[in-house]
Design an enzyme around this catalytic site. Structure first.
Site, PDB file in Angstrom:
ATOM      1  N   TYR A 136       0.811  -1.219   0.000  1.00 30.61           N
ATOM      2  CA  TYR A 136       0.000   0.000   0.000  1.00 30.61           C
ATOM      3  C   TYR A 136       0.845   1.269   0.000  1.00 30.61           C
ATOM      4  CZ  TYR A 136      -4.453  -2.375   0.641  1.00 30.61           C
ATOM      5  OH  TYR A 136      -5.577  -3.126   0.449  1.00 30.61           O
ATOM      6  N   LYS A 187       3.797 -14.871   4.152  1.00 30.59           N
ATOM      7  CA  LYS A 187       4.117 -15.820   3.081  1.00 30.59           C
ATOM      8  C   LYS A 187       5.637 -15.883   3.025  1.00 30.59           C
ATOM      9  CE  LYS A 187       2.920 -18.342  -0.564  1.00 30.59           C
ATOM     10  NZ  LYS A 187       2.114 -19.571  -0.521  1.00 30.59           N
ATOM     11  N   ASP A 220      -2.033 -18.526   2.554  1.00 30.36           N
ATOM     12  CA  ASP A 220      -2.935 -19.444   1.841  1.00 30.36           C
ATOM     13  C   ASP A 220      -3.487 -20.492   2.803  1.00 30.36           C
ATOM     14  OD1 ASP A 220      -0.319 -20.385   2.019  1.00 30.36           O
ATOM     15  OD2 ASP A 220      -0.254 -21.241   0.004  1.00 30.36           O
ATOM     16  N   ASP A 244      -6.036  -7.060   4.274  1.00 31.43           N
ATOM     17  CA  ASP A 244      -7.172  -6.602   3.460  1.00 31.43           C
ATOM     18  C   ASP A 244      -7.957  -7.796   2.935  1.00 31.43           C
ATOM     19  OD1 ASP A 244      -8.796  -4.850   1.863  1.00 31.43           O
ATOM     20  OD2 ASP A 244      -7.607  -5.498   0.137  1.00 31.43           O
ATOM     21  N   ASP A 248     -11.914  -9.615   4.276  1.00 34.23           N
ATOM     22  CA  ASP A 248     -13.121  -9.814   3.446  1.00 34.23           C
ATOM     23  C   ASP A 248     -13.592 -11.256   3.567  1.00 34.23           C
ATOM     24  OD1 ASP A 248     -13.264  -7.189   2.548  1.00 34.23           O
ATOM     25  OD2 ASP A 248     -13.520  -7.762   0.437  1.00 34.23           O
TER      26      ASP A 248
HETATM   27  C1  IPM Z   1     -10.487  -1.687   3.014  1.00 35.42           C
HETATM   28  C2  IPM Z   1     -10.670  -1.262   1.593  1.00 35.42           C
HETATM   29  C3  IPM Z   1      -9.525  -0.341   1.198  1.00 35.42           C
HETATM   30  C4  IPM Z   1      -8.241  -1.117   1.355  1.00 35.42           C
HETATM   31  C5  IPM Z   1      -9.635   0.241  -0.229  1.00 35.42           C
HETATM   32  C6  IPM Z   1     -10.944   0.974  -0.431  1.00 35.42           C
HETATM   33  C7  IPM Z   1      -8.465   1.129  -0.563  1.00 35.42           C
HETATM   34  O1  IPM Z   1     -10.754  -2.364   0.752  1.00 35.42           O
HETATM   35  O2  IPM Z   1     -10.485  -0.807   3.900  1.00 35.42           O
HETATM   36  O3  IPM Z   1     -10.342  -2.879   3.272  1.00 35.42           O
HETATM   37  O4  IPM Z   1      -7.831  -1.838   0.441  1.00 35.42           O
HETATM   38  O5  IPM Z   1      -7.635  -1.010   2.416  1.00 35.42           O
HETATM   39 MN    MN Z   2     -10.709  -4.266   1.798  1.00 34.91          MN
END
Ligand code: IPM
Ligand code: MN
Length: 351
Positions: A136, A187, A220, A244, A248
Site C-alpha cells: 500500500y 508468506k 494461503d 485486506d 473480506d
Molecule cells: C479496506 C478497503 C480499502 C483497502 C480500499 C478501499 C483502498 O478495501 O479498507 O479494506 O484496500 O484497504
Molecule cells: Mn478491503
C-alpha cells in the site's frame, strides 16, 4: 453510562451507501447517551466531480483537530470513467491512514448464533492489519508504459519500525483476550525479505509476552484454517495486503460483510483515529434504504471505546449482537430486506 465528556467527531459519509449507514451509526450513538459534536466533511466521488478536489490540505488540517473520525465508504461507482481508478482510495482513504499515522487496522469479527452458511460457527478472531506500509505504500512505477516492452513494478515497503509497532500492538491486545493466542500470517516461503523481517521481529518480541501462545501460518493456509478449523485462530497479525484480503473472507465467514467493522488506530494518540465499516460504497443499493448499517454501527462502537467510553461501546455491541442473532432480521438476505431504518430502530430499541 456515558461519561459527561463532549467528543468532537469528524464525519465523512463519502460515497454510495456511506452517508446512510453513518447517519444510522450516529443515531445509535446518540441513543446510547454519547455526547458528540459532529462536523461533517463533504469528501468522495461527488465532491471530486463537483470541485475537482480529493482531500484539500485545509480539510486534512481540520480533520487532525477532531477527537475521532467516522467514515462511511469511499469509491466511485464501478465502471465510472469520470473518476480515475484508485484516485479516491489513494488520495483520500490511504492518505488519511498515512498522514494520521493510523498504523493499526483493527478488525474484530465473530460469527453470531444462527448465522446461515457460509458463516462458520466458532469463528471469533481479531485481525491486526498493518495499515501504513506493505504494497500500500505505493512504491513502484512504469517503464516504457504503453509500449510492447513495458514494465510495471510494485514494491512492498516493510520497515523495522512499522512492523515492530504493529506486532507489539498485537501482543498487547492478545494478552487481554481470554485465549491469548497470536498467529503471524505471512508468506515467508516466497516473500523471503519482507517475510524474514516480520518473522524475526515476531520471534524477538514473543519472549516479552510469555503468557501469549504464538503460531505462524502462511496466508494461503490461513484461508483454509478459517474455513475448516476456525477455532485455531484468535488474534492474527499480518501485512497490509494480506490483512485486506483475509478480512473480506472473514467477513463472509462471520455473517456477511454487512457486519464487519474496523478501526484505523493511531495507538500513540498523536491525532484522531478513524473508524469505518469494512464494506465499500455499494452504489447498486445506495438510496434504496436497503443498506445494512450494522457494520457502521459496530465501527461507531469501536470509536466510543477508543474515546474512553467503554460502557457505551458495550451497550451498542450487545444491542447489535441481539439484532444480528434475531431470526426475523438475521442473515445477509433478511438484513437487506429489513432495511436500514428497521435495523437501526431495532438496535436503538435494544439500547
Ligand atoms: C479496506 C478497503 C480499502 C483497502 C480500499 C478501499 C483502498 O478495501 O479498507 O479494506 O484496500 O484497504
Ligand atoms: Mn478491503
Amino acid at each position: 453510562m456515558a461519561t459527561n465528556a463532549l467528543h468532537r467527531v469528524g464525519v465523512i459519509g463519502g460515497d454510495g451507501i456511506g452517508p446512510e449507514v453513518v447517519e444510522a451509526a450516529l443515531e445509535v450513538l446518540d441513543s446510547a447517551g454519547l455526547r458528540t459534536e459532529v462536523e461533517r466533511f463533504s469528501l468522495g466521488a461527488d465532491a471530486y466531480l463537483r470541485d475537482g478536489t480529493v482531500l484539500p490540505d485545509e480539510v486534512l488540517e481540520a480533520l487532525r483537530d477532531v477527537d475521532a473520525i467516522l467514515l462511511g465508504a469511499i469509491g466511485p461507482p464501478l465502471g465510472s470513467h469520470e473518476v480515475p481508478s484508485g484516485l479516491l482510495e489513494r488520495g483520500l482513504l490511504l492518505r488519511l491512514r498515512f498522514e494520521l499515522d493510523l498504523y493499526v487496522n483493527l478488525r474484530p469479527a465473530a460469527t453470531p448464533p444462527n448465522a446461515p452458511p457460509p458463516a462458520r460457527p466458532g469463528l471469533d478472531v481479531v485481525v491486526v492489519r498493518e495499515n501504513t506500509e506493505g504494497p500500500y505504500a505505493g512504491e513502484g512505477g512504469f517503464l516504457r508504459r504503453g509500449t510492447p516492452g513495458e514494465v510495471a513494478t510494485q514494491g512492498s515497503v516493510n520497515t523495522r519500525h512499522g512492523v515492530e509497532r504493529c506486532i507489539r500492538y498485537a501482543f498487547e491486545l492478545t494478552r487481554s483476550r481470554p485465549r491469548r493466542k497470536l498467529t503471524l500470517v505471512h508468506k515467508t516461503n516466497v516473500l523471503t525479505y519482507a517475510g524474514d523481517l516480520w518473522a524475526r521481529t515476531f520471534a524477538e518480541l514473543a519472549p516479552g509476552y510469555p503468557e501469549v501462545e504464538t503460531d505462524y501460518l502462511h496466508v494461503d493456509a490461513a484461508c483454509i484454517h478459517l474455513v475448516e478449523h476456525p477455532e485455531r485462530l484468535d488474534v492474527v497479525v499480518t501485512d497490509n495486503l494480506f490483512g485486506d484480503i483475509l478480512t473480506d473472507l472473514i467477513g463472509a465467514l462471520t455473517g456477511g460483510i454487512g457486519l464487519a467493522a474496523s478501526a484505523n488506530l493511531n495507538p500513540a494518540r498523536t491525532g484522531p483515529s478513524l473508524f469505518e465499516p469494512v464494506h465499500g460504497a455499494a452504489h447498486d443499493i445506495a438510496g434504496t434504504g436497503r443498506a445494512n448499517p450494522l457494520a457502521a454501527i459496530r465501527s461507531a462502537a469501536m470509536m466510543a471505546d477508543f474515546l474512553g467510553e467503554p460502557e457505551v461501546a458495550e451497550r451498542v455491541e450487545r444491542a447489535v449482537a441481539a439484532v444480528a442473532a434475531d431470526p426475523t432480521l438475521a442473515g445477509a438476505e433478511s438484513l437487506a430486506v429489513a432495511g436500514t431504518s428497521r435495523i437501526t430502530e431495532a438496535v436503538v430499541r435494544r439500547i
